[in-house]
Scaffold this motif. Structure first.
Motif, PDB file in Angstrom:
ATOM      1  N   ASP A  36      -8.003  -5.216   0.686  1.00 18.19           N
ATOM      2  CA  ASP A  36      -7.790  -5.421  -0.748  1.00 18.19           C
ATOM      3  C   ASP A  36      -6.315  -5.710  -1.033  1.00 18.19           C
ATOM      4  O   ASP A  36      -5.993  -6.515  -1.908  1.00 18.19           O
ATOM      5  N   PHE A  37      -5.423  -5.050  -0.309  1.00 17.51           N
ATOM      6  CA  PHE A  37      -3.995  -5.297  -0.488  1.00 17.51           C
ATOM      7  C   PHE A  37      -3.604  -6.690   0.006  1.00 17.51           C
ATOM      8  O   PHE A  37      -2.695  -7.308  -0.547  1.00 17.51           O
ATOM      9  N   THR A  62       1.882   0.825 -11.353  1.00 19.00           N
ATOM     10  CA  THR A  62       0.522   0.700 -10.814  1.00 19.00           C
ATOM     11  C   THR A  62      -0.406  -0.072 -11.759  1.00 19.00           C
ATOM     12  O   THR A  62      -1.376  -0.661 -11.295  1.00 19.00           O
ATOM     13  N   GLU A 106      -4.284  -8.843  -2.781  1.00 14.00           N
ATOM     14  CA  GLU A 106      -3.354  -8.552  -3.879  1.00 14.00           C
ATOM     15  C   GLU A 106      -1.938  -9.071  -3.595  1.00 14.00           C
ATOM     16  O   GLU A 106      -1.180  -9.394  -4.509  1.00 14.00           O
ATOM     17  N   ASP A 150      -4.305  -4.507  -9.102  1.00 15.99           N
ATOM     18  CA  ASP A 150      -5.757  -4.393  -9.189  1.00 15.99           C
ATOM     19  C   ASP A 150      -6.320  -3.562  -8.040  1.00 15.99           C
ATOM     20  O   ASP A 150      -7.511  -3.642  -7.741  1.00 15.99           O
ATOM     21  N   VAL A 151      -5.456  -2.802  -7.377  1.00 20.44           N
ATOM     22  CA  VAL A 151      -5.837  -1.907  -6.281  1.00 20.44           C
ATOM     23  C   VAL A 151      -5.216  -0.545  -6.555  1.00 20.44           C
ATOM     24  O   VAL A 151      -4.343  -0.414  -7.406  1.00 20.44           O
ATOM     25  N   THR A 152      -5.669   0.456  -5.818  1.00 22.16           N
ATOM     26  CA  THR A 152      -5.049   1.780  -5.882  1.00 22.16           C
ATOM     27  C   THR A 152      -4.526   2.115  -4.493  1.00 22.16           C
ATOM     28  O   THR A 152      -4.854   1.436  -3.520  1.00 22.16           O
ATOM     29  N   GLN A 153      -3.767   3.184  -4.386  1.00 23.74           N
ATOM     30  CA  GLN A 153      -3.224   3.576  -3.082  1.00 23.74           C
ATOM     31  C   GLN A 153      -4.335   3.898  -2.093  1.00 23.74           C
ATOM     32  O   GLN A 153      -4.110   3.874  -0.886  1.00 23.74           O
ATOM     33  N   ASP A 154      -5.549   4.169  -2.576  1.00 18.36           N
ATOM     34  CA  ASP A 154      -6.673   4.490  -1.702  1.00 18.36           C
ATOM     35  C   ASP A 154      -7.508   3.268  -1.313  1.00 18.36           C
ATOM     36  O   ASP A 154      -8.443   3.386  -0.522  1.00 18.36           O
ATOM     37  N   SER A 155      -7.171   2.097  -1.853  1.00 16.40           N
ATOM     38  CA  SER A 155      -7.928   0.882  -1.531  1.00 16.40           C
ATOM     39  C   SER A 155      -7.700   0.492  -0.074  1.00 16.40           C
ATOM     40  O   SER A 155      -6.640   0.770   0.495  1.00 16.40           O
ATOM     41  N   PRO A 156      -8.671  -0.185   0.537  1.00 16.96           N
ATOM     42  CA  PRO A 156      -8.496  -0.613   1.928  1.00 16.96           C
ATOM     43  C   PRO A 156      -7.425  -1.707   2.039  1.00 16.96           C
ATOM     44  O   PRO A 156      -7.126  -2.411   1.068  1.00 16.96           O
ATOM     45  N   LYS A 165       0.839  -1.205   0.000  1.00 16.50           N
ATOM     46  CA  LYS A 165       0.000   0.000   0.000  1.00 16.50           C
ATOM     47  C   LYS A 165       0.872   1.253   0.000  1.00 16.50           C
ATOM     48  O   LYS A 165       0.660   2.166  -0.793  1.00 16.50           O
TER      49      LYS A 165
END
Length: 121
Positions: free
Chosen positions: A104-105, A91, A108, A95-101, A80
């Motif tokens: 989710d990481f 990135t 991933e 399949d996640v972004t830096q703002d994902s909970p 994250k």
């Protein structure tokens, strides 16, 4: 998270037995040196898993290290943090972004192995 200069990772090939070298980015975080595989379980990852140790080279400085793969729970917060300010060519592999909970990481993390590096004497 501090990105060290590009480093060459040399590790014995798991099937050929030959030394294979690839450029990597070693990251320093909370006193640990980490190696993240943003592109997944590529050859250097599989070789490092099999061998458990490698040589890092920066300029003329060579260092033998052991590599311990982190669990998904340990790797998730590191992944994250690693996405903050990361370029799109990195990135795009997530399949996640830096703002994902964080949960989710954790899902991933198996796709992006993280290793803790320790100096060998």
């Amino acid at each position: 998270m501090k990105l060290e200069t590009m480093t060459l990772l040399s590790v014995r090939g798991r099937t050929s037995g030959k030394i294979r070298t690839t450029p990597v980015a070693v990251i320093e975080l909370d006193g640990d040196r980490l190696l993240i595989a943003p592109f997944g379980s590529v050859n250097w990852v599989r070789n490092l898993r099999a061998e458990g140790s490698a040589t890092l080279t920066r300029g003329r400085h060579r260092e033998r290290v052991s590599a311990v793969e982190l669990s998904t729970q340990e790797a998730a917060p590191i992944l994250k943090k690693s996405l903050v300010g990361a370029p799109s060519f990195v990135t795009n592999y997530f399949d996640v972004t830096q703002d994902s909970p964080l949960a989710d990481f954790e899902r991933e993390a198996p796709r992006h192995p993280v290793f803790r590096l320790n100096t060998l004497s």
